[in-house]
Structures are given as structure tokens and as C-alpha cells.
Write an enzyme that holds these catalytic residues in place. Sequence first.
Site: not given
Length: 403
Positions: A202, A261, A349
Site C-alpha cells: 500500500d 508483499h 519507508s
Amino acid sequence: MSSLQQGEVTKPVEKIHPNNLQGVHKEVVVHAFRQLVEHSHPSKGKGDVTTSVHSFAHSRVEWLHKSVPELQNLAEKYHIGNFVAIRGTNQRFFESMPIYARLGMHLLFYGKEQVKLLEGNKFVEDVLREQSVHEGKIYDSPESVKNIPSFIKMYNVQLDELLEPDIHKYHTFNEFFYRRLKPGARPVENADNPRGFCSAADCRLVVYQTISLAEKFWIKGDEFSVPSLLGLAPTDPVCEALSGGSLAIFRLAPADYHRFHSPVDGRILAEHRDIPGQYYTVNPQAVNEPHLDVFTRNKRSTILVEHEISKKPVAIVAVGALLVGSIRWTHNNEIKRGDEIGYFAYGGSTIIAVFPPGLIEFDEDLILNSTGKSVAAAGEGSIETLVKVGYSLGRMPDAAQST
């Protein structure tokens, strides 16, 4: 408010420049930065995250503006942050910069004598590292759970998609920060197409078919290269395989779900490699700074994945940033698109995926935003695209060959 719609942007957007906080000494900013971190502890901030590192550069934080009154003047003149494109539309919104990132950028580029870190400033490097580690300890403390309700309210976190929606089940703020989602909360687009690739996080995303395009439009630091990013020699076989390849840069903001992911189907080729480094902000204006490459200076950790169809290597780099406590990997040896592979403890990050030449053809809408040619970019240069885990990233061209 962390974001504004296009029509609500009524002032110029600040381009970070030393004159904007002219006369503010480095020591004053360091003191303010340390106090922001201290206010993350409920004993100081009373569980209100809007008075600590989460506050935005335009926020009215009384104690902070007494220390650095120039911040209020800056907020009155400018919107501080950057635009982000909304995928599937020609629209964009303005995302405000957290105050800690703005102070960090002042320290990073324009210290007391406007001496940049590129020329050496160990004091500032030590402060950013020290406070990043300290923030991690605060958010790992049991008392930090008192910050969770305020954080949820500030960022409108959707509890109904969490694997554990009861906030009282979390033992620290960091446990909530790297919260898990329910199975199926982030479905993979085109999952039945083995030639597909998907978003790793996301995030706010830019993509470039070649490294040279990334350097032209986004990564302006003159030190960037694949070998320096991976911490390997240019003659290493991995670097040679990825030379001239493609880049996808996934930037996570503090409000985001912070597990990341796999963007590819494949298998892990080797144990992750940790590369020590700094704790600079990865805000777009820092990445766009011509004289310093934050990606190859920052702490990071890498894994190498063998793409299932082509058998070619894909590098996945988790880049730490200002106030990011740690990078942790959780992957299995065999991974599919959308499988969780790791998470960040507190802070914004970045994940960077490096693909070998010709392996991926990025989706056209992502390319147009990233190169500033879309309607949403409004002729103002490259713009990131807001995406979630599993969104389509691109596909392997039919002409791509196995090794």
C-alpha cells in the site's frame, strides 16, 4: 488533515530551499526534532499523536512553534508536501508532509552553515540515527498503546479490514503499526495470468522501464546505481543480470499498512542481506535532490527472487528511512504474487524492485504518471500513483525469453 483535494490547494507548494527556513540554526532544529520524538511517549504527549512526529508541517503545535517560530511562517506561505495521483482517474490529491520529515530535510541539506551531508556532517547523521533508534524503543514500550486511538483517528485507519480489529489486543504501538490484514483484504489483480506482476505495498508508486529513465525523472542523486543499491561489485553476476533493467519504487507513508508483499511469482535464491546505512527521509523532495542519493545511503536489506517463468533474478530492496526502527523478513522459500514477505517497524519507508531488462512491461497509466505525461501530473513533472498491495504493476511481454 493529512490530504487536500485539488480545489483546496490555495497556496504555492513549497520547494525545499535553504532560504525557506533561513537563519534557523542546526542546533535549534535538532532540539525540536528530539522533542518531537520525546512527545511520542504518552508521558509527554498524553497519547495525542498530533503533537509528536505525526503532526503535519502545517499543524499548529504550540510548543514546537515556540522553538521554531519560522515553521508557522512557512506554513502560512506554502502547502508543504506533494501531489499524488489517484489511479483510475485523472485526479490527484495533495498529501501533507509530516513535520519530522520537514525538519529532517532541513538538517539533511541545509545545516547551520548550509553544509550538505554530501560534504560530511557526522553530527547530523548521528542525531538522525540516534532518534530513529529511540523512536523505535518508545513505540516498542507497553505504554505506547495509548497512542493507538489517536493514530487511528488521525489517519482514518479502517479497523474492519484488520485480522485483529480489537485495538486492546495489541501490546505496543509498533504491533499495531505493522498490523496484519484479513485474508483476501488485498486480492491480486490478474492472479490467473502467470505473466503478471503486482504492487508490493500500500504505497505511492513510480515505475521506470530503464534505470536511466529513473535517473532522469525521479532519482536525481548522482551516486545511484544498481551495484550501489544492492551493495555489490559492478562485476557481480547479479548486477550484470540487472544492468539496464527496470525499477518500481513503492513509498510507504506512516498511515499505510506496513507489511510488504511479493510482486512476483518465484523462489528465494538466497538469505536476505542487510546493508548498514543512514536514516535519511525518503520523501520525494529528498529523492529528487540532485546532490545526494538517499536510497544508496540509507540502511536497507535485500533479497533475490528467481522469477518463476523466466528464471531471471529480481531484486527486492527494503529501504529504511528516518524514524524507521527495523526491517523484518517473513517470507517462505516459494512465493506467489501477493504473499507477505516482510514488514517495517515505525516510520515511512520504501521498497524498490529491480527487474532485468525486458522482463516487465509496466502498465501504461503508471508510466504516464511517473514520467509526468498524465493529466494528473498537470504539467508539473513526475507524480506518484496511489496503489494497494495486489494492484496490477505490469506484465511480462510475450517476446521475453527464458534464460
